[in-house]
Design a protein around this motif. Sequence first.
Motif, PDB file in Angstrom:
ATOM      1  N   ASP A 291       0.805  -1.221   0.000  1.00 40.03           N
ATOM      2  CA  ASP A 291       0.000   0.000   0.000  1.00 40.03           C
ATOM      3  C   ASP A 291       0.839   1.273   0.000  1.00 40.03           C
ATOM      4  N   PHE A 292       2.125   1.190   0.323  1.00 39.47           N
ATOM      5  CA  PHE A 292       2.932   2.406   0.249  1.00 39.47           C
ATOM      6  C   PHE A 292       3.304   2.763  -1.183  1.00 39.47           C
ATOM      7  N   PHE A 293       2.989   1.899  -2.145  1.00 37.11           N
ATOM      8  CA  PHE A 293       3.309   2.243  -3.526  1.00 37.11           C
ATOM      9  C   PHE A 293       2.408   3.338  -4.053  1.00 37.11           C
ATOM     10  N   MET A 294       1.376   3.692  -3.281  1.00 41.29           N
ATOM     11  CA  MET A 294       0.523   4.780  -3.725  1.00 41.29           C
ATOM     12  C   MET A 294       1.017   6.128  -3.225  1.00 41.29           C
ATOM     13  N   GLU A 295       2.184   6.145  -2.607  1.00 42.33           N
ATOM     14  CA  GLU A 295       2.723   7.432  -2.183  1.00 42.33           C
ATOM     15  C   GLU A 295       3.660   7.946  -3.258  1.00 42.33           C
TER      16      GLU A 295
ATOM     17  N   ALA B 155       6.783   6.146  -9.249  1.00 47.95           N
ATOM     18  CA  ALA B 155       5.712   5.583  -8.411  1.00 47.95           C
ATOM     19  C   ALA B 155       4.377   5.507  -9.152  1.00 47.95           C
ATOM     20  N   PRO B 156       3.835   6.633  -9.645  1.00 53.71           N
ATOM     21  CA  PRO B 156       2.570   6.476 -10.378  1.00 53.71           C
ATOM     22  C   PRO B 156       2.772   5.708 -11.683  1.00 53.71           C
ATOM     23  N   ALA B 157       3.941   5.861 -12.295  1.00 52.74           N
ATOM     24  CA  ALA B 157       4.193   5.163 -13.553  1.00 52.74           C
ATOM     25  C   ALA B 157       4.188   3.657 -13.336  1.00 52.74           C
ATOM     26  N   PHE B 158       4.697   3.179 -12.209  1.00 48.51           N
ATOM     27  CA  PHE B 158       4.718   1.746 -11.945  1.00 48.51           C
ATOM     28  C   PHE B 158       3.311   1.207 -11.812  1.00 48.51           C
ATOM     29  N   HIS B 159       2.486   1.941 -11.089  1.00 50.07           N
ATOM     30  CA  HIS B 159       1.098   1.505 -10.932  1.00 50.07           C
ATOM     31  C   HIS B 159       0.422   1.392 -12.297  1.00 50.07           C
ATOM     32  N   GLU B 160       0.623   2.403 -13.124  1.00 54.70           N
ATOM     33  CA  GLU B 160      -0.013   2.370 -14.445  1.00 54.70           C
ATOM     34  C   GLU B 160       0.534   1.227 -15.272  1.00 54.70           C
TER      35      GLU B 160
ATOM     36  N   PRO C 279       2.878   9.885 -16.104  1.00 59.50           N
ATOM     37  CA  PRO C 279       2.799   8.491 -15.623  1.00 59.50           C
ATOM     38  C   PRO C 279       2.496   7.454 -16.703  1.00 59.50           C
ATOM     39  N   HIS C 280       1.541   7.742 -17.598  1.00 62.59           N
ATOM     40  CA  HIS C 280       1.225   6.701 -18.580  1.00 62.59           C
ATOM     41  C   HIS C 280       2.351   6.519 -19.575  1.00 62.59           C
ATOM     42  N   ALA C 281       2.925   7.648 -20.006  1.00 57.51           N
ATOM     43  CA  ALA C 281       4.002   7.547 -20.990  1.00 57.51           C
ATOM     44  C   ALA C 281       5.204   6.838 -20.373  1.00 57.51           C
ATOM     45  N   ARG C 282       5.503   7.169 -19.117  1.00 59.81           N
ATOM     46  CA  ARG C 282       6.645   6.548 -18.467  1.00 59.81           C
ATOM     47  C   ARG C 282       6.366   5.063 -18.219  1.00 59.81           C
ATOM     48  N   GLY C 283       5.138   4.789 -17.777  1.00 60.10           N
ATOM     49  CA  GLY C 283       4.764   3.387 -17.553  1.00 60.10           C
ATOM     50  C   GLY C 283       4.819   2.582 -18.836  1.00 60.10           C
TER      51      GLY C 283
ATOM     52  N   ILE D  52      -1.290   9.074  -4.467  1.00 55.97           N
ATOM     53  CA  ILE D  52      -1.526   9.288  -5.890  1.00 55.97           C
ATOM     54  C   ILE D  52      -3.035   9.331  -6.123  1.00 55.97           C
ATOM     55  N   ASP D  53      -3.466  10.374  -6.795  1.00 58.92           N
ATOM     56  CA  ASP D  53      -4.898  10.492  -7.070  1.00 58.92           C
ATOM     57  C   ASP D  53      -5.153   9.960  -8.467  1.00 58.92           C
ATOM     58  N   PHE D  54      -5.664   8.738  -8.556  1.00 52.39           N
ATOM     59  CA  PHE D  54      -5.821   8.134  -9.876  1.00 52.39           C
ATOM     60  C   PHE D  54      -6.841   8.867 -10.718  1.00 52.39           C
TER      61      PHE D  54
END
Lengths: 448, 620
Positions: free
Chosen positions: B202-206, B212-217, B310-314, B611-613
Amino acid sequence: MAARKVVVRRSRLAAGRRPKPQPNGRTRASADAQLGVGVISIRMYRVGFGDCFLLSLPVNGGERRHILVDCGVHARGDIGSIDRVIDDIAAETKRKLAIVIATHAHQDHISGFGKRADVFSTFEVGEVWLPWTWDPNNPDAVKLQAKHAALAAALNDHFQAANTLTAAGSIAAAAADAVVNLSGNARAIDLLVSGFRVGAKVRFLKAGDSLGDPAGVTGLSVKILGPPQSPEFLAQMDPPAGQHYLRVGAADGDEGTRVEPFAARWKIDTAIGDTMTRLSEADRISLEAAASSPPEELAFALDQARNNESVVALLSYRGKNLLFAGDAQYGNWRWWLDNEKPDLILPEVSFFKVAHHGSVNATPKDALERMTDGGFAAMVSTQGTPWPSIPRVPLMQRLSEKTKQKLVRSDWLPVKGAPTPASGSLPRAPGAPPPGFAQGALWFDCPL
Amino acid sequence: MALERDERSEVDLKDPVSRPLKAYAFDPTQGKALGNYMTVSVRYLPLLRAGPADRYLAVIDYDATNKCYYRPVDLDDPAVLIRSGLDPAETDPQFHQQMVYAVASETIRRFELALGRSIEWSFSRRRRGDPSESGSLRIFPHAMQEANAYYSRDLRALLFGYFPASTTDSGANLPGQMVFTCLSHDIIAHETTHALVDSQRDFFMEPTSPDAPAFHEAFADLVALFQHFSFKEALLAMIQRTGGAIYQSEVAPERQPAMAGGFIQAELSSANPLVQLARQFGEAMGMRKALRAALGTPPNSRMLETVWEPHARGAILVAAVFDAFFTIYVRRTQDLMRIARLGGSTLYDLHPDLSNRLASEAVKTAEHFLNICIRALDYCPPVDIRFGDFLRAMITADSDLVPDDPYGYRIAIIDAFRSRGIVPEGAASFSEESLRWASPEIFDGTSLPTCKGLEFDVFKHDPDLQKEAEKKNGGVLHDYAVANQEALGLSAEEGMKIQARTFHEVHRVRPDGEVLFDFVAELTQHREVPADPQNPDAGTFTFRGGTTLVIDRAGEVRVAIQKRVGAVADDSKNVRLKQQRAYLNDRISSVGMAAYVTDSRLAARLANATIDFKLVHRGY
């Protein structure tokens, strides 16, 4: 650095008025006589919270050509000086402007054009430079402006209605002031796009454009660094998709834009019985809040989009490079820092018009750090009203360090009833222009 | 009418294993082609309410824009059961509820199979003491009128929007038609994956770094894309059309046109749906193509230095994983293609048997890769994920399970990541041995005693006994961590407590049949750090660190993945802290509001926000 003679110029007010002696007792002399041949001069007017810069370039034959960059003031930051400023411009330029640049459609940059359209239409204007997002022949631009206008109108209604309930200094108040900036610009835009109706050539500029000898000013070369015309940038400028944003402030359900996805027989108003999961009232409220955007968020997003459409121009003349950054914020800077060659441009800058009145996110650190220490002068047209967080104190201090104190803020000029800089924010005793600058009643001059 | 249990015949009817439910394999625009009307075999779980709602999910069809509910579907109704679920229909909200439930359940099941344990949502773990809140993830299939869909931890829900398609450029959609994000298989899988990753880390949302947001995406896109390879019909069709090269984004037309430019549909080349994501959404927004693609970015080792969105990096991470996947697929099918060529087969018109074999290889490889990715989550550090950490996690996860690697999966992964500039920190080189996470003994020579007293019994069913065991294990881990702070990379400074945040047993079955039992634990610490060392008014933010431990049955610490919090005295040299601070300031700079409000309030708000998705996804 060799000591410069401090030049004090007579402020040319409307004919008939005698200039009064300056409080510091220095004598005046006529501008033309004192200004040496070949000295570029940039005059920053104190209009309040807004921008109005007059560039004066010496050309062959002892003549001078003038470029006006923005002329506007925010309604909530108006100190009542803009009329006198425009009169001074008329007198100083003898009503002849080679180029007028309007960086972006915010009240604090173009209100003067609309308010004193009568005066401006007596001017002889060579060219008018505007951002490409104003181009009525560009379909993307037209679409964008329509969306922005609709959103701005809706937000305006909302904040007007909520006026009495907004606590001063709150985020809502800051948002409301940002929305004020978006309104009442139609007349000014119209005038500018039509070339002042005096046949001026209108150019719609985008990042990457290069202009050589524009408006017949030989030796002037201009590189336009913003706004970019890429699809990614356009996406950033686009207000969020989804019709409901346009319903902000509208009464419950403006039938025109809300759509019903399913036939009526599927709808039920409340959860039926225990067979289905029920949303608690608190949950329902949070869901509805999540599904819409608070108007403050939209106001700031729109404000930022508008700031990012600023024309950012690097004017090079006789070995001096003048960077006028409009109100460009992060997105606009980022584009040219990543795509142009900032390491060739920034260290050579001789003059920097500080972006967005010295706010925190309008001058990226890595851009400022790449400029040469002591190699440039900076001017920032700003004041603490309506937003106390502008200008940003650490930025002002860093600018002062980088320019080796060759920095002026417009609110150092004493104007009756106008706010002075807050303590701790580089205040300065009025009446003493910093070394290297000249001062008038309503302006600072920076000779290069 | 359902009969009572004891009224049934003597045959003892246990609960069924699966519940068949119809759904779209891609989205409504594919029609019936390519097996788009598919039947998902959802794991059977007793439904608690109409909606449907089971112990993991609760579908609530409330529309916040129109402020009304839509009739919930009862999946246990015999009329629905006998048909394997409602037929696909865009205008029937009950089918939407069914599809969202089916795809989300399937994604959860995949995670559980890969991880080898049950999922517990991050919010249900935090609210353990509060019985009034059910621990299930809520899904709102028609939450709002917006071209957006996102996971919200605060609302404990997935929200799917709906919107009218662009009137000027709507691609395969009718201009202005209603487009439902809840009818896109990809989007449902993507959003559910955000919730699943959140349940594990759950800390991956920080927001600690652009990664961080790129990984989630990226992870969410990976799961959604790998699901495509389980659609047999689509896979077979694409194998035929591409001659086995399923990684092509455009597939050749069914019949080569006689003259330049085809006239009929059969002569036009089309897009390969296997490697594309959310086609209907992309076209409805006027993009004229799918939202994203598996191999969207070519290998370019400098891209990570300039791409921040985030999306481009992901997309760079997604392209790296898929690069490796397709490379292995090609390697595995080389012998089949050689045999086919010897037999005189041409590149097109593959023999159906050959197509089938190629399809099975693709399915198997996709399963392997998806499992590697999901299992790698266990081998990630507890905070501050970077792409390089994920690479090391993938290599370690796979090495544990398949020590000898006949097809060279790990080399393919390493090469693909390297060519995209994904560089792991702390590794000595790009070789497999250096990339594998190691125990502290191998890493820097510190010796570590064994961790005694962990209860490994995996067969407990009684929840009370399980709770007791968990409490005991928590205590053991905490004491072990405190006793070996230095060796484990944890800070021993005053006031920095160590939390044994989550821990669980992991069982994996190797290809040779051996069963591995491990214990994975996350130990975390945090402290408050000034946002701007020169400006005390700027507020503070939380700086976290910690260690992930993998402990084997004997109590030996096999792997310790460290993210050090560091000492306060060394803050000026703490690279990770400086990077996080710079990223935070960058984020503040790019927020329009930043100019207008005073420093400390904004810094505090942004720093402590996850991160606010909703906002990330708004940029699609």
